[in-house]
Design a protein around this motif. Structure first.
Motif, mmCIF file in Angstrom:
data_model
loop_
_atom_site.group_PDB
_atom_site.id
_atom_site.type_symbol
_atom_site.label_atom_id
_atom_site.label_comp_id
_atom_site.label_asym_id
_atom_site.label_seq_id
_atom_site.Cartn_x
_atom_site.Cartn_y
_atom_site.Cartn_z
ATOM 1 N N THR A 35 -37.999 -50.233 40.279
ATOM 2 C CA THR A 35 -38.239 -48.952 39.609
ATOM 3 C C THR A 35 -38.326 -49.204 38.118
ATOM 4 N N SER B 9 -44.528 -50.898 41.804
ATOM 5 C CA SER B 9 -43.246 -50.270 41.469
ATOM 6 C C SER B 9 -43.392 -48.757 41.452
ATOM 7 N N ARG B 10 -42.247 -48.103 41.470
ATOM 8 C CA ARG B 10 -42.196 -46.671 41.208
ATOM 9 C C ARG B 10 -41.929 -46.494 39.721
ATOM 10 N N THR B 11 -42.845 -45.839 39.051
ATOM 11 C CA THR B 11 -42.747 -45.658 37.608
ATOM 12 C C THR B 11 -42.319 -44.234 37.298
ATOM 13 N N LEU B 12 -41.216 -44.105 36.583
ATOM 14 C CA LEU B 12 -40.701 -42.806 36.168
ATOM 15 C C LEU B 12 -40.842 -42.703 34.653
ATOM 16 N N LEU C 199 -34.591 -43.076 41.977
ATOM 17 C CA LEU C 199 -34.661 -44.533 41.989
ATOM 18 C C LEU C 199 -34.901 -45.036 43.407
ATOM 19 N N LEU C 200 -35.674 -46.105 43.522
ATOM 20 C CA LEU C 200 -35.871 -46.721 44.833
ATOM 21 C C LEU C 200 -34.544 -47.297 45.333
ATOM 22 N N VAL D 27 -33.748 -52.014 38.729
ATOM 23 C CA VAL D 27 -34.222 -50.983 37.804
ATOM 24 C C VAL D 27 -34.448 -51.617 36.433
ATOM 25 N N SER E 129 -48.513 -52.936 37.191
ATOM 26 C CA SER E 129 -48.149 -52.705 38.596
ATOM 27 C C SER E 129 -49.052 -53.465 39.566
ATOM 28 N N VAL F 235 -38.486 -47.385 34.569
ATOM 29 C CA VAL F 235 -38.246 -46.123 33.870
ATOM 30 C C VAL F 235 -38.748 -46.274 32.442
#
Length: 342
Positions: free
Chosen positions: A34, A60-63, A117-118, A123, A55, A36
């Motif tokens: 993740t 990824s998971r982008t916040l 969050l994953l 992180v 990516s 951030v």
């Protein structure tokens, strides 16, 4: 696919992510971390663009956390969370959630981010601008294994290096340090080709570029020699000269793309040393999630110690009194002998 949510919650955002994945037929697998991003509205577009490009290498998971300033006192007391959920082609190879925080929720951003969050994934928190003085103690930074800042974006980059050294915690890193990775690799390779002792170093670059200071501190820390910092018109870092007992070793880059490596007794050679984009820098930082001990050692060397060798700076101040004591020792012995004779 994009889903806009107004005055929402973290729970509704998670449901929107599931809905979006089902709509495009993509399972929630393959994302490795993740990311951030804590930024403002002005820099959000560029930061998100760099993260989407990175990516491709690190799904990824982008916040993206954007703290919006309220215009009136009444708005400042009203909390609101707006979100924009992106999946599929609009989010690169992962997922993107743009979070806009209003009112008092700005001071509790970690409570919004934590449910998103994953699970069981590392992180990384990145501040493109306006990084806190102590990233590890920041509420969002405390959630991360790695905390990425950029002293080049600070108003006083060189002073920022000193603050970063005082507040350093394992896991901190800086894009100004990442920018000099090719320089460090090339200089180390050049020293491997000769069997000479380095006696002095000069680092040349544009003013207010902390990468120049970081490279100088790294060389001073590793070689225990005085490093001189000199200014040039740029762009960025333009040259390094290492004086050795076998002759000078010079790595110069005047145009920001192609450098020339000169070693005494060898023909000059052209070296590709192009200035890299932010996406490449972020991708490099995401390759490692363990503490960067080399960066920590160079950072803690100190900007104010450039120009003197590491060995000289560690000499204790008690040497002068010790030397004076040695000079007076014979006189004391003589006086003692005279007293004994009497």
């Amino acid at each position: 696919m994009k889903i806009d949510l107004t005055d929402t919650t973290s729970s509704k955002i998670n449901k929107a992510l599931v809905k979006g994945r089902r709509a495009i037929g993509t399972p929630a697998v393959g994302m490795v971390l993740t990311l951030v991003i804590v930024t403002d509205e002005e820099n959000a577009y560029d930061a998100l663009k760099a993260a989407n490009e990175a990516s491709r290498e690190h799904p990824s998971r982008t916040l993206v956390v954007i703290k919006r300033a309220a215009r009136s006192p009444r708005d400042r007391t009203t909390s609101r969370l707006d979100a924009e959920v992106r999946v599929g082609a609009d989010a690169g190879t992962g997922e993107t959630v743009v979070l806009r925080l209003y009112g008092e929720v700005i001071n509790h951003a970690q409570s919004v981010v934590l449910p998103l969050l994953l699970p069981d994934a590392p992180v990384v928190v990145w501040w493109p601008v306006n990084a806190p003085l102590n990233p590890a103690k920041d509420p969002l930074g405390a959630l991360a294994q790695r905390r990425v800042t950029d002293t080049y974006a600070a108003e006083q980059p060189i002073h920022e290096l000193t603050a970063r050294a005082d507040a350093y915690s394992p896991g901190d890193t800086d894009l100004s340090w990442t920018r000099i990775t090719p320089w460090r690799s090339m200089l180390a390779a050049a020293l491997d080709q000769v069997h000479c002792k380095v006696t002095a170093v000069e680092v040349e670059g544009e003013e207010f570029n902390p990468s120049c200071e970081l490279l100088g501190m790294w060389l001073a820390d590793r070689l225990s020699v005085p490093v001189k910092r000199s200014l040039s018109a740029g762009p960025g870092l333009t040259g390094v000269r290492m004086d050795t007992d076998c002759g000078p070793i010079v790595l110069g880059r005047a145009d920001g793309s192609l450098a020339t490596l000169s070693i005494q007794g060898q023909p000059d050679r052209a070296v590709a040393l192009k200035r890299r984009e932010t996406a490449e820098l972020i991708a490099e930082e995401l390759r490692r999630l363990d503490p960067d001990d080399t960066y920590a050692s160079a950072l803690k060397f100190g900007v104010d110690r450039l120009g003197e060798s590491a060995e000289h700076s560690t000499v204790p101040d008690v040497e002068e009194p010790t030397a004076a004591a040695k000079k007076t020792a014979p006189a004391k012995k003589t006086a003692a002998k005279k007293a004994a004779a009497k």
